[in-house]
Motif scaffolding. Structure first.
Motif, PDB file in Angstrom:
ATOM      1  N   SER A 204      -1.558   7.613  -1.421  1.00 16.69           N
ATOM      2  CA  SER A 204      -0.544   7.984  -0.766  1.00 16.69           C
ATOM      3  C   SER A 204      -0.729   9.447  -0.628  1.00 16.69           C
ATOM      4  O   SER A 204      -1.838   9.956  -1.160  1.00 16.69           O
ATOM      5  N   SER A 209       3.021  13.659  -1.774  1.00 18.18           N
ATOM      6  CA  SER A 209       3.511  12.523  -2.630  1.00 18.18           C
ATOM      7  C   SER A 209       2.953  12.742  -4.080  1.00 18.18           C
ATOM      8  O   SER A 209       3.539  13.155  -4.743  1.00 18.18           O
ATOM      9  N   LEU A 298     -10.483  -0.573   2.019  1.00 20.90           N
ATOM     10  CA  LEU A 298      -9.276   0.219   1.792  1.00 20.90           C
ATOM     11  C   LEU A 298      -8.160   0.006   2.703  1.00 20.90           C
ATOM     12  O   LEU A 298      -7.264   1.087   2.813  1.00 20.90           O
TER      13      LEU A 298
HETATM   14  P1  GDP Z   1       5.150   8.574   2.545  1.00 24.58           P
HETATM   15  O1  GDP Z   1       5.840   8.835   1.601  1.00 24.58           O
HETATM   16  O2  GDP Z   1       5.842   7.349   3.485  1.00 24.58           O
HETATM   17  O3  GDP Z   1       4.624   9.428   3.560  1.00 24.58           O
HETATM   18  O4  GDP Z   1       4.014   7.356   2.204  1.00 24.58           O
HETATM   19  P2  GDP Z   1       2.760   7.811   1.133  1.00 24.58           P
HETATM   20  O5  GDP Z   1       2.799   9.307   0.697  1.00 24.58           O
HETATM   21  O6  GDP Z   1       3.023   6.793  -0.159  1.00 24.58           O
HETATM   22  O7  GDP Z   1       1.635   7.523   1.933  1.00 24.58           O
HETATM   23  C1  GDP Z   1       1.025   7.801   3.096  1.00 24.58           C
HETATM   24  C2  GDP Z   1      -0.334   7.831   2.932  1.00 24.58           C
HETATM   25  O8  GDP Z   1      -0.575   6.322   2.929  1.00 24.58           O
HETATM   26  C3  GDP Z   1      -0.981   8.217   4.271  1.00 24.58           C
HETATM   27  O9  GDP Z   1      -1.907   9.474   3.885  1.00 24.58           O
HETATM   28  C4  GDP Z   1      -2.135   6.946   4.762  1.00 24.58           C
HETATM   29  O10 GDP Z   1      -3.122   7.659   4.867  1.00 24.58           O
HETATM   30  C5  GDP Z   1      -1.784   6.316   3.517  1.00 24.58           C
HETATM   31  N1  GDP Z   1      -1.911   4.685   3.815  1.00 24.58           N
HETATM   32  C6  GDP Z   1      -1.062   4.053   4.799  1.00 24.58           C
HETATM   33  N2  GDP Z   1      -1.890   2.989   4.944  1.00 24.58           N
HETATM   34  C7  GDP Z   1      -2.672   2.963   4.140  1.00 24.58           C
HETATM   35  C8  GDP Z   1      -4.151   1.898   4.133  1.00 24.58           C
HETATM   36  O11 GDP Z   1      -3.958   0.824   4.454  1.00 24.58           O
HETATM   37  N3  GDP Z   1      -5.040   2.184   3.268  1.00 24.58           N
HETATM   38  C9  GDP Z   1      -5.080   3.568   2.910  1.00 24.58           C
HETATM   39  N4  GDP Z   1      -6.317   3.791   2.086  1.00 24.58           N
HETATM   40  N5  GDP Z   1      -4.275   4.421   2.946  1.00 24.58           N
HETATM   41  C10 GDP Z   1      -3.079   4.192   3.836  1.00 24.58           C
END
Ligand code: GDP
Ligand code: CA
Length: 319
Positions: A204, A209, A298
């Motif tokens: 995240s 986050s 990942l």
């Molecule tokens: P938000 O609150 O909806 O912005 O979501 P989060 O903070 O939980 O997650 C956002 C992060 O998830 C971003 O920085 C993305 O780089 C990461 N992310 C999304 N999809 C993937 C993936 O398939 N692999 C990895 N390693 N990171 C991911």
């Protein structure tokens, strides 16, 4: 086999997808998600918890998979009607189906239930298969300090306004957690860390986050006091976030946009940081002193790769 207890620190999309992998990698495990609520906002009188809802809808199979947020089969009648009244803000995506969630939540909060109990009640419907805990029952709202284009002076705006209305285009100079000094970890959070066999930091956003969750007084301490190993998963692959705009947040706190940069920012547990292990993408190289760095795929492109990624994190936790 004794039931494994897993705690996952999560934001929205990245956290939600990772949690689907953890759920399938560890069937029968007792999984607790500690979810960021710093993105929460009150709009049109309704309390909206974007990250909790992303996790709940994703795990409950109600998410719109293309957008990655909100409800599948959504319609936007109320949003259009609000816009016809000129009722601000018009930039936030409030879908008709989604609105029911915010109505139920707001009504329960107004009746005096804490957010943790409201979340539990909403999850009754969605059966996410994990225990969903907000990071705190107290209101903590992330604000972003930007330069007001009209006056040239610093101005703090709500995270949602910066992220959605301005598409993170205004240069942030700081992130502020309004209300955090009066916040405490929600009921169950400290207990979950204390009883955990594995603590995982989802891929995240490290700033708005994971960083926000760990900013709740006492929460970082509870995580560090856990008997379990702490394994982080990089949201940055090949020098860029896999999706979203985390690259707009990291420089504001002086962190390089790379798996190594984020790993070093989290730091080794042995040196007062967070991590025992750090998972980076197989094509990344990352040296984080004092941390067991593992290179594994990942990219959460489908359920199988997402599960494999969670398995790699759980293996690192068992090491
Ligand atoms: P938000 O609150 O909806 O912005 O979501 P989060 O903070 O939980 O997650 C956002 C992060 O998830 C971003 O920085 C993305 O780089 C990461 N992310 C999304 N999809 C993937 C993936 O398939 N692999 C990895 N390693 N990171 C991911
Ligand atoms: Ca979020």
């Amino acid at each position: 086999m004794v039931c494994m207890r897993i705690v996952v620190v999560a934001g929205g999309i990245g956290g939600a997808r990772f949690l689907t992998g953890v759920r399938s990698a560890a069937p029968g495990a007792d999984i607790t998600a500690v979810v960021n609520t710093g993105d929460d906002v009150t709009l049109h009188g309704l309390r909206i918890c974007p990250d909790l809802d992303s996790v709940m809808y994703t795990l409950g199979d109600g998410i719109d998979p293309e957008r990655g947020w909100g409800r599948r089969g959504e319609s936007w009648v109320v949003k259009d009607e609000l816009a016809a009244y000129g009722a601000e803000p018009t930039w936030f995506g409030l879908g008709d189906r989604d609105l029911a969630t915010h109505l139920v939540r707001t009504r329960m909060l107004d009746a005096g239930y804490p957010l943790s109990e409201v979340t539990l009640a909403l999850a009754e419907r969605w059966q996410p298969g994990v225990t969903l805990l907000p990071m705190s029952d107290q209101r903590v709202e992330t604000h972003v300090v930007v330069t007001d284009p009209d006056t040239g002076r610093p101005q703090a705006i709500h995270f949602q306004e910066w992220w959605i209305r301005h598409r993170a285009a205004l240069d942030p100079s700081a992130f502020v957690q309004v209300g955090v000094e009066d916040a405490r970890p929600a009921p169950g959070v400290v207990e979950a860390f204390a009883a955990a066999d594995a603590v995982l930091l989802a891929p995240s956003n490290p700033v708005v986050s994971v960083g926000t969750v760990l900013g709740v007084p006492g929460l970082r301490e509870a995580l560090l006091a856990s008997p379990a190993r702490v394994v982080g998963v990089s949201p940055v692959v090949g020098g860029a976030p896999v999706r979203g705009m985390a690259d707009r947040c990291l420089p504001a706190i002086g962190v390089e946009v790379s798996a190594e940069g984020v790993g070093r920012h989290y730091g080794a547990r042995s040196a007062g940081g967070l991590l025992d292990s750090w998972l980076v993408h197989e094509t990344d190289v990352s040296d984080v002193p004092g941390v067991d760095v593992r290179r594994v795929p990942l990219l959460m492109t489908d359920p199988a790769t997402t599960q494999a990624m969670a398995e790699a994190a759980l293996n690192a936790a068992r090491a």
